[in-house]
Design a protein around this motif. Structure first.
Motif, PDB file in Angstrom:
ATOM      1  N   MET A 162      -4.985  66.373 -95.642  1.00 32.94           N
ATOM      2  CA  MET A 162      -4.176  66.176 -94.441  1.00 32.94           C
ATOM      3  C   MET A 162      -5.015  66.520 -93.214  1.00 32.94           C
ATOM      4  O   MET A 162      -5.988  67.278 -93.315  1.00 32.94           O
ATOM      5  N   PRO A 163      -4.655  66.004 -92.046  1.00 31.49           N
ATOM      6  CA  PRO A 163      -5.372  66.377 -90.823  1.00 31.49           C
ATOM      7  C   PRO A 163      -5.145  67.839 -90.473  1.00 31.49           C
ATOM      8  O   PRO A 163      -4.143  68.443 -90.887  1.00 31.49           O
ATOM      9  N   PRO A 199      -1.258  65.199 -99.651  1.00 35.50           N
ATOM     10  CA  PRO A 199      -0.705  66.560 -99.736  1.00 35.50           C
ATOM     11  C   PRO A 199       0.092  66.769-101.014  1.00 35.50           C
ATOM     12  O   PRO A 199       0.262  67.913-101.466  1.00 35.50           O
ATOM     13  N   ASP A 200       0.605  65.701-101.605  1.00 39.03           N
ATOM     14  CA  ASP A 200       1.324  65.808-102.868  1.00 39.03           C
ATOM     15  C   ASP A 200       0.393  66.214-104.000  1.00 39.03           C
ATOM     16  O   ASP A 200       0.742  67.030-104.854  1.00 39.03           O
ATOM     17  N   CYS A 220       5.165  68.329 -96.082  1.00 42.46           N
ATOM     18  CA  CYS A 220       3.903  68.613 -95.403  1.00 42.46           C
ATOM     19  C   CYS A 220       3.479  67.426 -94.554  1.00 42.46           C
ATOM     20  O   CYS A 220       3.040  67.572 -93.409  1.00 42.46           O
ATOM     21  N   TRP A 221       3.585  66.232 -95.120  1.00 41.00           N
ATOM     22  CA  TRP A 221       3.208  64.994 -94.421  1.00 41.00           C
ATOM     23  C   TRP A 221       3.929  64.872 -93.089  1.00 41.00           C
ATOM     24  O   TRP A 221       3.324  64.555 -92.072  1.00 41.00           O
ATOM     25  N   GLN A 254      -4.243  75.255 -91.614  1.00 46.27           N
ATOM     26  CA  GLN A 254      -3.015  74.798 -90.968  1.00 46.27           C
ATOM     27  C   GLN A 254      -3.077  73.278 -90.761  1.00 46.27           C
ATOM     28  O   GLN A 254      -4.065  72.746 -90.247  1.00 46.27           O
ATOM     29  N   VAL A 255      -2.021  72.611 -91.161  1.00 47.05           N
ATOM     30  CA  VAL A 255      -1.981  71.152 -91.185  1.00 47.05           C
ATOM     31  C   VAL A 255      -1.268  70.593 -89.957  1.00 47.05           C
ATOM     32  O   VAL A 255      -0.268  71.150 -89.495  1.00 47.05           O
ATOM     33  N   ALA A 256      -1.786  69.497 -89.456  1.00 45.87           N
ATOM     34  CA  ALA A 256      -1.091  68.723 -88.424  1.00 45.87           C
ATOM     35  C   ALA A 256      -0.261  67.652 -89.123  1.00 45.87           C
ATOM     36  O   ALA A 256      -0.808  66.749 -89.748  1.00 45.87           O
ATOM     37  N   GLY A 257       1.061  67.781 -89.077  1.00 45.45           N
ATOM     38  CA  GLY A 257       1.927  66.778 -89.669  1.00 45.45           C
ATOM     39  C   GLY A 257       1.977  65.520 -88.827  1.00 45.45           C
ATOM     40  O   GLY A 257       1.548  65.501 -87.669  1.00 45.45           O
ATOM     41  N   MET A 258       2.511  64.459 -89.399  1.00 45.38           N
ATOM     42  CA  MET A 258       2.565  63.184 -88.685  1.00 45.38           C
ATOM     43  C   MET A 258       3.394  63.278 -87.409  1.00 45.38           C
ATOM     44  O   MET A 258       3.062  62.637 -86.409  1.00 45.38           O
TER      45      MET A 258
END
Length: 312
Positions: A108-109, A141-142, A155-156, A168-172
């Motif tokens: 993920m980004p 992410p799955d 997460c997406w 830490q993820v940037a979600g869509m």
């Protein structure tokens, strides 16, 4: 079709592109009746991170991308700018590298830099509605969550602290927000999970967009899980019924074209576009590659793709 190179050459110290991107080379692409070219990008190179050789990063990289986009537009082609490689240490399921920097595909980004990347790109191209933004190449992410689909889609959409991902993820949703806050109304493409092959919960997790200008992106190869017309009927067709879908990457790893022949026929019947991977002179079993030379000489795989485009 896809024109790979700008996602990896710069961070590997090899230049900005893989092969020529001049007017002659773009004319060869246009000769195949291509109307859209997807250009993968590198987060660190665009932002001028310290791990990128200075001659290939920052303003130099940005200006090279702008020039290439301009050349593609001159030949009548829409451009999809795709964020391909990003930051974040990830060593879990399907990890492609352990580096914190943008040297491979991540699940993920990253929240630290990807919103800034898209804010900058959006600012650069907000007056160019012939350029589409593909917010993240192939989310998985799955897979990172131990093949937990529910955690993956959450997460997406929302990012933050995600199961199986240490950064830490940037979600869509946050990326849509970053683009719109920069004043850009451009069409946004959002690939599903499982390396953009799974759109099964895309509609349920569709981010809010004040411009209502989102497209679902799917990637489809012969080795993916969703690689049959029955799967496309069940997973993809319901999405097409509600939002536009673009198959941002299609291909097969056997140097043939029987898989994409079937896939393109299905997509054509559903009035859905696609982009072959890739216009690079690689071994078609490893790329896969559409061409063996930048004058447009096709591989066997590419010959099938070219012949299909010629029917339009």
């Amino acid at each position: 079709m896809n024109r790979s190179g700008a996602e990896f050459a710069c961070v590997q110290g090899k230049g900005i592109f893989d092969g020529p991107v001049d007017d002659t080379s773009v004319a060869a692409i246009a000769a195949w009746k291509v109307n859209t070219v997807r250009v993968p990008l590198n987060e660190d190179c665009w932002l001028g991170a310290s791990n990128v050789p200075s001659q290939y990063g920052g303003a130099t990289y940005q200006n090279a991308i702008k020039s290439f986009v301009s050349t593609l537009h001159k030949h009548g082609m829409v451009v999809i700018l795709d964020l391909h490689w990003t930051d974040g240490v990830y060593t879990g399921q399907s990890s492609a590298c352990s580096a914190a920097t943008a040297t491979c595909q991540k699940p993920m980004p990253d929240a630290a830099n990807t919103p800034a990347f898209w804010s900058s790109v959006a600012g650069a191209f907000k007056d160019d509605q012939s350029t589409v933004f593909d917010l993240f190449n192939e989310p998985y992410p799955d897979f990172a969550a131990g093949f937990d689909s529910t955690a993956g889609w959450t997460c997406w959409q929302n990012g933050g602290t995600c199961k199986g991902i240490d950064y830490q993820v940037a979600g869509m949703q946050s990326l849509v927000n970053a683009v719109r806050a920069a004043g850009a109304d451009n069409v946004l493409m959002l690939g599903g999970v499982a390396y953009s092959n799974d759109l099964s919960q895309w509609l349920q997790h569709k981010p809010t967009d004040p411009r209502n200008n989102l497209v679902a992106s799917m990637h489809s190869y012969n080795f993916n899980s969703c690689s049959s017309s029955s799967c496309w009927d069940s997973q993809v067709a319901p999405v097409i019924a509600q939002v536009p879908v673009v198959a941002g990457e299609i291909g097969e790893n056997d140097c043939g074209h029987s898989y994409i022949d079937t896939l393109m026929a299905w997509l054509d019947a559903h009035h859905t576009g696609y982009a072959g991977w890739t216009w690079n002179t690689w071994d078609c079993s490893q790329g896969p590659s559409l061409i063996s030379a930048y004058d447009g000489t096709p591989t066997n795989f590419g010959a099938g793709y070219k012949a299909h485009l010629a029917t339009f």
